[in-house]
Design a protein around this motif. Structure first.
Motif, PDB file in Angstrom:
ATOM      1  N   GLY B 290       0.809  -1.211   0.000  1.00 49.41           N
ATOM      2  CA  GLY B 290       0.000   0.000   0.000  1.00 49.41           C
ATOM      3  C   GLY B 290       0.845   1.265   0.000  1.00 49.41           C
ATOM      4  N   LEU B 291       2.058   1.131   0.556  1.00 46.04           N
ATOM      5  CA  LEU B 291       2.969   2.287   0.620  1.00 46.04           C
ATOM      6  C   LEU B 291       3.927   2.298  -0.563  1.00 46.04           C
ATOM      7  CD1 LEU B 291       3.641   2.342   4.432  1.00 46.04           C
ATOM      8  CD2 LEU B 291       2.716   4.216   3.053  1.00 46.04           C
ATOM      9  N   GLY B 292       3.688   1.389  -1.524  1.00 46.43           N
ATOM     10  CA  GLY B 292       4.553   1.355  -2.695  1.00 46.43           C
ATOM     11  C   GLY B 292       5.874   0.678  -2.422  1.00 46.43           C
ATOM     12  N   LEU B 293       6.001   0.012  -1.271  1.00 42.97           N
ATOM     13  CA  LEU B 293       7.237  -0.714  -0.960  1.00 42.97           C
ATOM     14  C   LEU B 293       7.035  -2.155  -1.380  1.00 42.97           C
ATOM     15  CD1 LEU B 293       7.720   0.712   2.633  1.00 42.97           C
ATOM     16  CD2 LEU B 293       8.992   1.364   0.577  1.00 42.97           C
ATOM     17  N   GLU B 294       8.019  -2.729  -2.054  1.00 44.68           N
ATOM     18  CA  GLU B 294       7.903  -4.119  -2.445  1.00 44.68           C
ATOM     19  C   GLU B 294       7.961  -4.998  -1.206  1.00 44.68           C
ATOM     20  OE1 GLU B 294       7.351  -6.008  -5.006  1.00 44.68           O
ATOM     21  OE2 GLU B 294       7.018  -4.329  -6.387  1.00 44.68           O
ATOM     22  N   ALA B 295       7.034  -5.920  -1.127  1.00 43.32           N
ATOM     23  CA  ALA B 295       7.005  -6.790   0.047  1.00 43.32           C
ATOM     24  C   ALA B 295       8.113  -7.823  -0.012  1.00 43.32           C
ATOM     25  CB  ALA B 295       5.656  -7.480   0.136  1.00 43.32           C
ATOM     26  N   SER B 296       8.428  -8.265  -1.216  1.00 41.05           N
ATOM     27  CA  SER B 296       9.421  -9.335  -1.340  1.00 41.05           C
ATOM     28  C   SER B 296      10.818  -8.750  -1.314  1.00 41.05           C
ATOM     29  CB  SER B 296       9.192 -10.094  -2.646  1.00 41.05           C
ATOM     30  OG  SER B 296      10.369 -10.727  -3.037  1.00 41.05           O
ATOM     31  N   VAL B 297      11.672  -9.308  -0.462  1.00 41.24           N
ATOM     32  CA  VAL B 297      13.030  -8.805  -0.306  1.00 41.24           C
ATOM     33  C   VAL B 297      13.813  -8.881  -1.611  1.00 41.24           C
ATOM     34  CG1 VAL B 297      15.227  -9.188   0.850  1.00 41.24           C
ATOM     35  CG2 VAL B 297      13.084  -9.409   2.103  1.00 41.24           C
ATOM     36  N   ALA B 298      13.666 -10.008  -2.291  1.00 39.71           N
ATOM     37  CA  ALA B 298      14.438 -10.246  -3.507  1.00 39.71           C
ATOM     38  C   ALA B 298      14.259  -9.113  -4.513  1.00 39.71           C
ATOM     39  CB  ALA B 298      14.005 -11.567  -4.135  1.00 39.71           C
ATOM     40  N   ALA B 299      13.036  -8.544  -4.536  1.00 34.84           N
ATOM     41  CA  ALA B 299      12.747  -7.535  -5.543  1.00 34.84           C
ATOM     42  C   ALA B 299      13.145  -6.128  -5.106  1.00 34.84           C
ATOM     43  CB  ALA B 299      11.261  -7.569  -5.872  1.00 34.84           C
ATOM     44  N   ARG B 300      13.621  -5.993  -3.876  1.00 33.56           N
ATOM     45  CA  ARG B 300      13.947  -4.637  -3.406  1.00 33.56           C
ATOM     46  C   ARG B 300      15.402  -4.297  -3.688  1.00 33.56           C
ATOM     47  NH1 ARG B 300      12.044  -3.228   2.429  1.00 33.56           N
ATOM     48  NH2 ARG B 300      13.027  -1.309   1.737  1.00 33.56           N
ATOM     49  N   PRO B 301      15.641  -3.129  -4.288  1.00 36.95           N
ATOM     50  CA  PRO B 301      17.020  -2.777  -4.650  1.00 36.95           C
ATOM     51  C   PRO B 301      17.921  -2.657  -3.422  1.00 36.95           C
ATOM     52  CG  PRO B 301      15.493  -0.926  -5.038  1.00 36.95           C
ATOM     53  CD  PRO B 301      14.663  -2.094  -4.682  1.00 36.95           C
ATOM     54  N   ASP B 302      17.382  -2.153  -2.302  1.00 38.48           N
ATOM     55  CA  ASP B 302      18.257  -1.949  -1.135  1.00 38.48           C
ATOM     56  C   ASP B 302      18.446  -3.215  -0.302  1.00 38.48           C
ATOM     57  OD1 ASP B 302      15.788  -2.206  -0.044  1.00 38.48           O
ATOM     58  OD2 ASP B 302      15.831  -0.347   1.116  1.00 38.48           O
ATOM     59  N   GLY B 303      17.707  -4.262  -0.666  1.00 35.78           N
ATOM     60  CA  GLY B 303      17.896  -5.538   0.032  1.00 35.78           C
ATOM     61  C   GLY B 303      17.413  -5.553   1.465  1.00 35.78           C
ATOM     62  N   ALA B 304      16.690  -4.510   1.906  1.00 35.55           N
ATOM     63  CA  ALA B 304      16.196  -4.497   3.291  1.00 35.55           C
ATOM     64  C   ALA B 304      15.119  -5.568   3.452  1.00 35.55           C
ATOM     65  CB  ALA B 304      15.619  -3.136   3.641  1.00 35.55           C
ATOM     66  N   ALA B 305      15.060  -6.126   4.635  1.00 28.86           N
ATOM     67  CA  ALA B 305      14.083  -7.192   4.883  1.00 28.86           C
ATOM     68  C   ALA B 305      12.679  -6.604   4.890  1.00 28.86           C
ATOM     69  CB  ALA B 305      14.361  -7.853   6.217  1.00 28.86           C
ATOM     70  N   SER B 306      11.710  -7.406   4.427  1.00 29.85           N
ATOM     71  CA  SER B 306      10.334  -6.943   4.474  1.00 29.85           C
ATOM     72  C   SER B 306       9.870  -6.847   5.920  1.00 29.85           C
ATOM     73  CB  SER B 306       9.418  -7.889   3.692  1.00 29.85           C
ATOM     74  OG  SER B 306       9.285  -9.112   4.383  1.00 29.85           O
ATOM     75  N   GLY B 307      10.603  -7.533   6.816  1.00 27.89           N
ATOM     76  CA  GLY B 307      10.279  -7.463   8.233  1.00 27.89           C
ATOM     77  C   GLY B 307      10.470  -6.054   8.782  1.00 27.89           C
ATOM     78  N   ASP B 308      11.206  -5.257   8.063  1.00 28.37           N
ATOM     79  CA  ASP B 308      11.571  -3.947   8.572  1.00 28.37           C
ATOM     80  C   ASP B 308      10.430  -2.954   8.365  1.00 28.37           C
ATOM     81  OD1 ASP B 308      12.825  -1.769   9.476  1.00 28.37           O
ATOM     82  OD2 ASP B 308      14.575  -1.936   8.166  1.00 28.37           O
ATOM     83  N   LEU B 309       9.804  -2.541   9.469  1.00 22.85           N
ATOM     84  CA  LEU B 309       8.695  -1.594   9.378  1.00 22.85           C
ATOM     85  C   LEU B 309       9.177  -0.144   9.398  1.00 22.85           C
ATOM     86  CD1 LEU B 309       5.852  -2.990  11.679  1.00 22.85           C
ATOM     87  CD2 LEU B 309       5.721  -2.570   9.237  1.00 22.85           C
ATOM     88  N   THR B 310      10.508   0.048   9.457  1.00 19.63           N
ATOM     89  CA  THR B 310      11.037   1.408   9.617  1.00 19.63           C
ATOM     90  C   THR B 310      10.450   2.414   8.622  1.00 19.63           C
ATOM     91  OG1 THR B 310      13.035   0.336  10.377  1.00 19.63           O
ATOM     92  CG2 THR B 310      13.160   2.719   9.967  1.00 19.63           C
ATOM     93  N   PRO B 311      10.410   2.088   7.304  1.00 23.36           N
ATOM     94  CA  PRO B 311       9.860   3.092   6.380  1.00 23.36           C
ATOM     95  C   PRO B 311       8.401   3.432   6.677  1.00 23.36           C
ATOM     96  CG  PRO B 311      10.382   1.011   5.223  1.00 23.36           C
ATOM     97  CD  PRO B 311      10.917   0.896   6.601  1.00 23.36           C
ATOM     98  N   VAL B 312       7.641   2.451   7.132  1.00 22.07           N
ATOM     99  CA  VAL B 312       6.239   2.699   7.473  1.00 22.07           C
ATOM    100  C   VAL B 312       6.167   3.633   8.684  1.00 22.07           C
ATOM    101  CG1 VAL B 312       4.037   1.628   8.113  1.00 22.07           C
ATOM    102  CG2 VAL B 312       5.623   0.396   6.622  1.00 22.07           C
TER     103      VAL B 312
END
Lengths: 424, 424
Positions: B290-312
């Motif tokens: 919903g926030l435009g963040l990819e849920a899947s880690v593999a697809a994220r350029p920065d490699g941050a875990a989807s577990g990380d709620l920090t951006p939210v």
């Protein structure tokens, strides 16, 4: 076995007698076969002398009856003991949207008297938006008729349970709300007028669920593994959740409100104020509306009661466009019911669903879409078979359950009942 | 008090000793204050001599510890008894979508060792669609690390519980399905490799719910009135239903699958195959998407875990369009969660909801819409206050609950544990 906390030796003796009296009553009522005094002694672990004295009290109170001894045995023939017939009755009362009724059940489980107004084929009734004072006064009159009838036959009323389609505070005798009647915040019992035994109130879906337990089972103290949900379909929809032989009531006795489970938040507005409740998609009125039949009696030219499913059943049985339309409407109701039941099964991991009320009649037409929803939506469906079947007791089950609840209380604590006899 | 059926006098004596040993252990573990032997005798109704012998066995087995006697008393000073620290541990293991972990808890409730991979701030992990053989082998390695660490400190592992986010047959040690891992039909325990004590499996939401009971309460045998639902929010959403101090498991242990409760049948397709499940509208991935963040880690350029709620959390705290958008997204999740919880409360009549997992962190932003849904949709809401609050234990609660379940079994039946010691 725990006994209530007791203080003096005398109180302890009284309490022990109460306890043993209940043990003996439960063993007679819970047995599929008539038991002799010796068999009761064996089953309870009490001495024959104690059992003899307690059985005599139950026979004197007309709770237990003695059959003729089986002939042809060696020695003194044993006297078979059974629940008494036509001596003591429990009274079930009910107000629902399209009928009010009274049923008297004796200790053998037989219906000995009944009055129902607004029954299919009888005079129509529509109690949505009704005046509780008038409706309950009328129900009180019906109950007094039934009491007069059973008392004229020498029977005695042990207690009364009033079933209401809403949230009920049983301890305070208070009805919070019955959305489909439009009733709110009232104490219904005084409005019935005088009745010979105490009246307690309860939720109709819960009582209808109790009626599904085998009759003898009310003598047991639960924990027999019987686990099911019973869904009563009428104008409103309620559920009774029975876990391990016991009705699950929740914190205030308000559990089982499946009629207000969300099926589709974009769906029609419900009388409760929310949208897309099951009731609005699969209740009896929703089915009648889907077939172009007015749900409200007042608005129908022929004056037939909305309780009458005959036009729906006729259409379902027929061919052509009306038949197809009826099957589509009932199928949609089955799908909505399946969605709500999937939610319930996902939350509670039950595997037996009884369809009660009008759903018992419509079961075979509801089933295909209902079961398809369960297969799609229940996470565990590939690993368990969820059995969906018409309820064993579907006609006026809350009346039956209410009367049974009275009798169950009597069997679980017969000394309370015997004491009221002594005071007479 | 019921004892298991016993045959010979010797077996009866052994069984009585087991029973009394459990009574003594429960009284020490259930007490908020350290108890003396005399106080245990008083609490259990056993003689001082019996208590003395049983306490000695528990002390020898390092289950109970003796503190220094309180000085300044008349006569021989009483020795206070407490749950032992750093002697015996329960091991909790967990595979979740974005982490695997191991926690060792001692009998005082303290965490004495822990390994977590994929924790916020640590190396990213994404186990959706993962290979169970590799993931469980890695978790086994972590567990052996923890065992080596606690054994090096002179501690001993009493048992192990593995939490899995799916349907579990605990008795058969079999995982039916874990939709968010993409795992199905496997026996996970052998894949962990050798561990020093028996490994049982359980549903992670159930174990997370157990962790919410006060630690001392695992010594009790339920029926203390504690009733709540604990909702664990993560990629998947699970619930634990605790009724009167006991976890409600259902027929097969599959109760509490709130993630698959229907919130909107027109909603997105779920990994379980149905549409509009709560998980797809209020799960962690749904919030991130919903926030435009990819849920899947593999697809994220920065490699941050989807577990990380920090951006939210950063967006929620900030102003402007990103802040508003984040609040709207979390608000929508709160509304969906409120719809599902309304259904649960209508069915079960509970009045306490604990928000766990990521919902504990987001509780204040979820609350307004969540509570508005409860007010609209719970039929009884005008007559009862439903308390919604962050779970007492929210970080890795299933690890905590799993380790506690091991310790609870030990305290409820200490003789089993003491016998394994004798065999060593």
């Amino acid at each position: 076995m725990e006994l209530p906390g007791v203080a003096t030796p005398k109180a302890r003796q009284a309490s022990l007698r109460e306890h043993n009296l209940a043990l003996v009553a439960r063993s007679v009522f819970g047995s599929p076969e008539p038991l002799s005094r010796a068999a009761v002694a064996l089953a309870t672990g009490l001495t024959r002398a104690t059992v003899g004295s307690l059985v005599d009290q139950l026979v004197a109170g007309r709770v237990v009856a003695e059959l003729a001894p089986a002939p042809g045995q060696v020695g003194r023939p044993a006297v078979p003991l059974v629940p008494a017939s036509r001596t003591v009755v429990g009274l079930g009362l009910e107000v629902n949207v399209d009928y009010v009724g009274v049923r008297a059940l004796d200790l053998s489980g037989a219906t000995v008297a009944e009055r129902i107004e607004g029954a299919p084929g009888a005079a129509p009734a529509d109690f949505s938006g009704s005046d509780p004072v008038r409706v309950l006064a009328r129900l009180g009159d019906l109950a007094r008729d039934v009491v007069a009838e059973v008392e004229a036959d020498g029977m005695q009323v042990a207690g009364t349970r009033l079933a209401l389609p809403g949230l009920v505070d049983a301890r305070a005798g208070f009805l919070q709300v019955a959305p489909n009647l439009g009733w709110e915040s009232l104490a219904p019992v005084p409005l019935l007028g005088l009745l010979p035994a105490s009246v307690e109130i309860a939720n109709e879906a819960n009582l209808a669920g109790l009626a599904q337990l085998p009759f003898g089972q009310f003598a047991s103290s639960g924990h027999d593994g019987t686990t099911f949900v019973h869904v009563s379909g009428d104008v409103g929809i309620g559920a009774a959740i029975v876990l391990d032989g016991e009705l699950y009531l929740g914190r205030h006795g308000w559990a089982g409100e499946i009629g207000h489970v969300v099926v589709d938040p974009a769906g029609p507005r419900c009388r409760c104020g929310a949208t897309g409740c099951l009731e609005q998609l699969a209740g009896k009125d929703a089915i009648l509306r889907g077939l172009g039949l007015e749900a409200s009696v007042a608005a129908r030219p022929d004056g037939a009661a909305s309780g009458d499913l005959t036009p729906v059943l006729e259409a379902l049985a027929g061919g052509g466009e009306p038949g197809e339309r009826a099957r589509a409407v009932v199928g949609r109701a089955g799908k909505a019911l399946g969605t709500a039941l999937s939610t319930l099964v996902n939350l509670l991991d039950l595997d037996t669903v009884f369809l009660g009320g009008v759903y018992a009649t419509l079961a075979e037409d509801l089933r295909p879409q209902l079961e398809a929803e369960l297969r799609t939506r229940v996470l565990a469906s590939p690993w368990e078979r969820i059995v969906v079947r018409p309820a064993p007791v579907s006609g006026y089950a809350a009346l039956m359950g209410g009367a049974r609840a009275v009798l169950r209380d009597l069997v679980q604590a017969p000394s309370d009942f015997l004491e009221t006899l002594e005071r007479l």
